[in-house]
Write an enzyme that holds these catalytic residues in place. Structure first.
Site, short mmCIF file in Angstrom:
data_model
loop_
_atom_site.label_atom_id
_atom_site.label_comp_id
_atom_site.label_asym_id
_atom_site.label_seq_id
_atom_site.Cartn_x
_atom_site.Cartn_y
_atom_site.Cartn_z
N ASN A 1 -25.29 50.19 47.09
CA ASN A 1 -26.62 49.61 46.89
C ASN A 1 -27.61 50.48 47.67
O ASN A 1 -27.67 50.39 48.88
CB ASN A 1 -26.60 48.17 47.41
CG ASN A 1 -27.98 47.53 47.46
OD1 ASN A 1 -28.93 48.06 46.89
ND2 ASN A 1 -28.08 46.41 48.15
N LYS B 1 -30.72 50.33 47.76
CA LYS B 1 -31.94 49.61 48.17
C LYS B 1 -33.18 50.44 47.83
O LYS B 1 -33.14 51.22 46.87
CB LYS B 1 -31.86 49.23 49.66
CG LYS B 1 -30.54 48.52 49.99
CD LYS B 1 -30.53 47.85 51.31
CE LYS B 1 -29.18 47.18 51.51
NZ LYS B 1 -29.11 46.38 52.71
N HIS C 1 -29.19 39.42 45.83
CA HIS C 1 -28.95 40.02 47.14
C HIS C 1 -29.74 39.22 48.19
O HIS C 1 -30.83 38.71 47.90
CB HIS C 1 -29.41 41.49 47.12
CG HIS C 1 -29.01 42.22 48.36
ND1 HIS C 1 -29.75 42.13 49.51
CD2 HIS C 1 -27.94 43.00 48.64
CE1 HIS C 1 -29.14 42.85 50.45
NE2 HIS C 1 -28.04 43.38 49.95
N GLU D 1 -31.56 40.10 50.51
CA GLU D 1 -32.94 40.57 50.71
C GLU D 1 -33.86 40.04 49.61
O GLU D 1 -35.04 39.77 49.85
CB GLU D 1 -32.97 42.11 50.79
CG GLU D 1 -32.39 42.59 52.12
CD GLU D 1 -31.69 43.94 52.08
OE1 GLU D 1 -31.88 44.71 51.12
OE2 GLU D 1 -30.92 44.22 53.02
N GLU E 1 -21.61 38.70 51.39
CA GLU E 1 -22.33 39.51 52.38
C GLU E 1 -22.97 38.61 53.44
O GLU E 1 -24.06 38.07 53.21
CB GLU E 1 -23.44 40.31 51.68
CG GLU E 1 -22.95 41.26 50.62
CD GLU E 1 -23.94 42.39 50.40
OE1 GLU E 1 -23.59 43.54 50.64
OE2 GLU E 1 -25.09 42.11 50.02
N GLY F 1 -26.89 45.77 57.51
CA GLY F 1 -27.77 46.75 58.15
C GLY F 1 -27.83 46.65 59.66
O GLY F 1 -28.66 47.25 60.30
N SER G 1 -22.52 46.34 56.66
CA SER G 1 -22.11 47.40 57.59
C SER G 1 -20.74 47.98 57.27
O SER G 1 -19.96 48.28 58.17
CB SER G 1 -22.18 46.89 59.04
OG SER G 1 -23.51 46.53 59.36
P1 PGA Z 1 -25.33 47.61 54.72
O1 PGA Z 1 -25.93 46.80 53.48
O2 PGA Z 1 -24.07 48.27 54.26
O3 PGA Z 1 -26.40 48.62 55.07
O4 PGA Z 1 -25.07 46.63 55.83
C1 PGA Z 1 -25.09 46.10 52.61
C2 PGA Z 1 -25.91 45.42 51.54
O5 PGA Z 1 -27.00 44.94 51.83
O6 PGA Z 1 -25.49 45.33 50.37
#
Ligand code: PGA
Length: 251
Positions: free
Chosen positions: A9, A11, A97, A99, A169, A175, A215
């Site tokens: 992803n 983003k 997601h 976010e 997640e 992140g 992560s």
């Molecule tokens: P990350 O994000 O690997 O940077 O923690 C995962 C995601 O949001 O899908």
């Protein structure tokens, strides 16, 4: 037998020019394999350019969008419809997601509508669920996540479940560099699988691919993938570094 599924992803990162460079570099490192499914999800503006390179270079990399609207067309300024995503030849679409839920107020009801329309247009959804730190600390994480699964799958046809991926997640791991332990992540993925068995049946649950996200990096992917109920990963930050993403795919 579930085929492992690693998705990146990106983003809101990489212009279409940077994305072209990225996919060329990844293609160079990437050896086509048939024992794993790999997908990348660039921003809308780069989908076409990246898809052209995947096709021209015959890379066995799937491609998906990070979001879309639940209507096919209409007065929704700035939105992208499932018809548009499907016409670009996309394979997957990430839906719900955390976010999107946090910054764009997507609810389980919206996720449910988007997942349904994705299936209508033969797009395979990667449906995201996961709890916040406050919910985890209150001891109600399982109840919360299984509630999300139930509401997001409301009135979903069983035939579609076979093309669904669920990404677990935990928000506190996204992140932040803090990943869930592999056994905690597996525990939740197993609970999600049992919930799908309750909602549908055992064979749907057995075939369902469940990814862990939060992560994921080269140093923790092997341990995560060794878990019986974790079938793959949804990778954020590490998916826009060719070296890291390649190492994750080759875990
Ligand atoms: P990350 O994000 O690997 O940077 O923690 C995962 C995601 O949001 O899908």
């Amino acid at each position: 037998m579930r085929i492992p599924f690693i998705a990146g992803n990106w983003k809101m990162n990489l212009t279409h020019l940077e994305a072209i460079q990225f996919i060329q570099d990844l293609g160079y490192e990437f050896k086509n394999k048939n024992n794993i499914d790999v997908c990348i999800c660039p921003p809308f503006t780069a989908l076409r350019s990246v898809k052209n390179i995947i096709d021209a270079d015959k890379l066995s990399i799937k491609i998906g969008a990070q979001n879309m609207h639940w209507e096919e067309s209409g007065a929704f300024t700035g939105e992208i419809s499932p018809l548009m995503i499907a016409a670009l030849g996309m394979d997957y679409v990430i839906i719900g997601h955390s976010e999107r839920r946090e910054y764009f107020f997507e609810t389980n009801d919206i996720v449910n509508k988007k997942v349904k329309i994705a299936f209508k247009h033969s797009l395979k959804p990667i449906m995201c669920v996961g709890e916040s730190l406050a919910i985890r600390e209150s001891g109600k994480a399982k109840e919360f996540v299984l509630g999300q699964v139930t509401e997001c799958l409301k009135d979903m046809d069983i035939k579609n479940i076979f093309d669904l991926t669920i990404a677990y997640e935990p928000i506190w791991a996204i992140g932040t560099g803090k990943n869930a332990t592999s056994s905690d992540a597996n525990d939740m993925c197993s609970a999600i699988r049992n919930k799908v068995a309750d909602l549908y049946n055992n064979s749907a649950a057995e075939l369902l691919r469940i990814q862990y996200g939060g992560s994921v990096k080269p140093s923790n992917i092997t341990e995560l993938m060794a878990m019986p109920d974790i079938d793959g990963a949804l990778v954020g930050g590490a998916s826009i570094k060719v070296e890291d993403f390649t190492a994750i795919i080759n875990y």
